[in-house]
Write an enzyme that holds these catalytic residues in place. Structure first.
Site, short mmCIF file in Angstrom:
data_model
loop_
_atom_site.label_atom_id
_atom_site.label_comp_id
_atom_site.label_asym_id
_atom_site.label_seq_id
_atom_site.Cartn_x
_atom_site.Cartn_y
_atom_site.Cartn_z
N ASP A 35 -8.07 44.51 -1.16
CA ASP A 35 -7.44 45.39 -0.17
C ASP A 35 -5.95 45.04 -0.17
O ASP A 35 -5.55 43.97 0.33
CB ASP A 35 -8.08 45.15 1.21
CG ASP A 35 -7.50 46.05 2.30
OD1 ASP A 35 -6.36 46.55 2.11
OD2 ASP A 35 -8.16 46.23 3.33
N LYS A 88 -1.00 53.36 5.99
CA LYS A 88 0.00 52.37 6.36
C LYS A 88 1.28 52.54 5.51
O LYS A 88 1.95 53.53 5.65
CB LYS A 88 -0.61 50.98 6.26
CG LYS A 88 -2.05 50.88 6.81
CD LYS A 88 -2.13 51.04 8.31
CE LYS A 88 -3.54 51.22 8.86
NZ LYS A 88 -4.53 50.24 8.51
C1 LIG Z 1 -5.95 50.09 8.53
C2 LIG Z 1 -6.60 49.21 7.53
C3 LIG Z 1 -7.80 49.58 6.90
C4 LIG Z 1 -8.54 50.86 7.24
O1 LIG Z 1 -7.86 51.99 6.86
P1 LIG Z 1 -7.92 53.41 7.65
O2 LIG Z 1 -6.95 54.24 6.91
O3 LIG Z 1 -7.55 53.13 9.07
O4 LIG Z 1 -9.33 53.89 7.53
C5 LIG Z 1 -8.30 48.72 5.94
N1 LIG Z 1 -7.69 47.55 5.63
C6 LIG Z 1 -6.54 47.17 6.22
C7 LIG Z 1 -5.92 45.87 5.83
C8 LIG Z 1 -5.96 47.96 7.20
O5 LIG Z 1 -4.84 47.56 7.80
#
Ligand SMILES: *Cc1c(COP(=O)(O)O)cnc(C)c1O
Length: 379
Positions: free
Chosen positions: A170, A195
């Protein structure tokens, strides 16, 4: 192509029918066919959409991968990866990670017979110790949300290869500008595009990027079968966001460094979590695998009463109290009651996420204004 040029030109081809320099928003659900089975490569927009394809190409290029797939949210992208697995398969994941990922694993997928084992991934030996013949996936988040722990991606790659398990990273907190997990040997990169990639707090979206074509085909099959695809307008917004990722990230990093250092010298602050500090436990690894240290910072106050944390959280004027991160504007967040409320309190505290932790997503405003805002809030 060098880095900055890539962000501007990745996936961009003048529209064949008009020459439009920006990929049009193909707001259509279906495509007219000349004869049954005779079409221009587009049949139905859940399976194929030109705006989404342009974005998927861009995502692959900026992560140094071969294939990109876009999803309707970050968790939908994670969901697709877990759907590669079978009942009885085991996943090793970090004990400190995004609350929504933990919720998806424990509340949705455990009941289908997939087993999740959580360890502190900053020490690769912890992962090695729980590998079994059933380990099919290692799920890493680095830096972690919200404690800014850093895991050595290259070291975990070696363990994953030995275990014949996939490694998915991630990469939301770092963004491809700061860190490229595929170059370090990961099989899949996952993003909450919501993000930094989107960057303007106006879209929910997720992505996967990989090199292996067979793996891409399996994930594409899941994408179209489960149907969590983003709309063309959202894809357009992200294509636009990516064009400025490198300049935004440079400013996020500059402001992040200025605020982390200022916070650390503040007499009312007890602890600052930011991987740029030389005494951060994983600083050397952060330096090795990241270009810079980013704009995400967590901290705790010396007056560790809940009222004091609440007072600070409610009195900033430029930092908005909100979930999410990675947008141009600065946000302040209380993980225990907001982004990470889905993790049981005991579990959270065991992993170091206290009720008092405050998380900042430092935006790209003037650092002086941001520091003045925190000064008046902390007092
Ligand atoms: C926000 C986030 C997610 C989930 O993503 P969404 O677009 O809100 O579904 C997964 N991993 C991290 C590190 C995040 O900050």
């Amino acid at each position: 192509m060098k880095e900055a040029t890539k962000y501007i030109h990745a996936g961009a081809h003048p529209d064949p029918s008009t020459g439009a320099i920006m990929t049009p928003i193909y707001q259509t659900s279906t495509f007219v066919q000349e004869a049954p089975g005779k079409n221009k490569g587009f049949e139905y927009a859940r399976s194929q959409n030109p705006t989404r394809f342009a974005l998927e190409e861009a995502l692959a290029i900026i992560e140094n991968g071969k294939h990109g797939l876009a999803f309707s949210s970050g968790v939908a992208a994670t969901d697709a990866v877990i759907k590669l697995l079978q009942p009885g398969d085991e996943v090793i994941a970090g004990s400190d990670m995004y609350g929504g990922t933990y919720r998806l694993f424990t509340k949705v997928f455990e009941k289908f017979g997939i087993k999740f084992i959580y360890v502190d991934t900053t020490n690769p030996a912890n992962i090695k110790a729980v590998v079994t013949a059933n380990t099919k996936l290692i799920w890493l988040e680095t830096p972690t949300n919200p404690l800014m722990n850093i895991t050595d991606i290259a070291a975990i790659t070696t363990i994953a290869k030995e275990a014949k398990a996939l490694l998915c990273v991630d990469n939301t907190f770092a963004s491809p500008y700061l860190q490229k997990p595929l170059d370090l040997g990961a099989d899949i990169v996952m993003h909450s595009v919501t993000k930094y990639l989107g960057g303007h707090s106006d879209v929910i979206q997720g992505a996967l990027v990989m090199n292996d074509t067979e793996l891409r085909d399996k994930l594409y099959f899941i994408q179209k079968s489960s149907g969590a695809v983003p709309g063309p307008m959202d894809c357009f917004l992200v294509l636009r966001g990516i064009k400025t990722l490198h300049v935004r990230m440079q400013r996020h990093c500059e402001n992040g460094a200025a605020i982390a250092k200022w916070l650390r010298n503040h007499p009312k602050v007890s602890k600052v979590y930011w991987p740029g500090f030389e005494d951060h436990p994983n600083h050397a690894i952060a330096k090795k695998q990241m270009k810079d240290f980013g704009g995400m910072i967590s901290f705790e106050l010396k007056d560790d009463s809940a009222e004091n944390a609440k007072r600070v959280l409610s009195s900033t004027k430029i930092f908005s109290l909100a979930e999410s991160l990675g947008g141009v504007e600065s946000l302040i967040n209380h993980p225990a009651s907001m982004t990470h409320a889905s993790i049981p309190r005991e579990e959270r505290i065991k992993n170091g996420l206290t009720d008092l932790l405050i998380r900042l997503s430092v935006g790209i405003e003037d650092a002086e204004d941001l520091i003045a805002d925190l000064q008046q809030a902390i007092g």
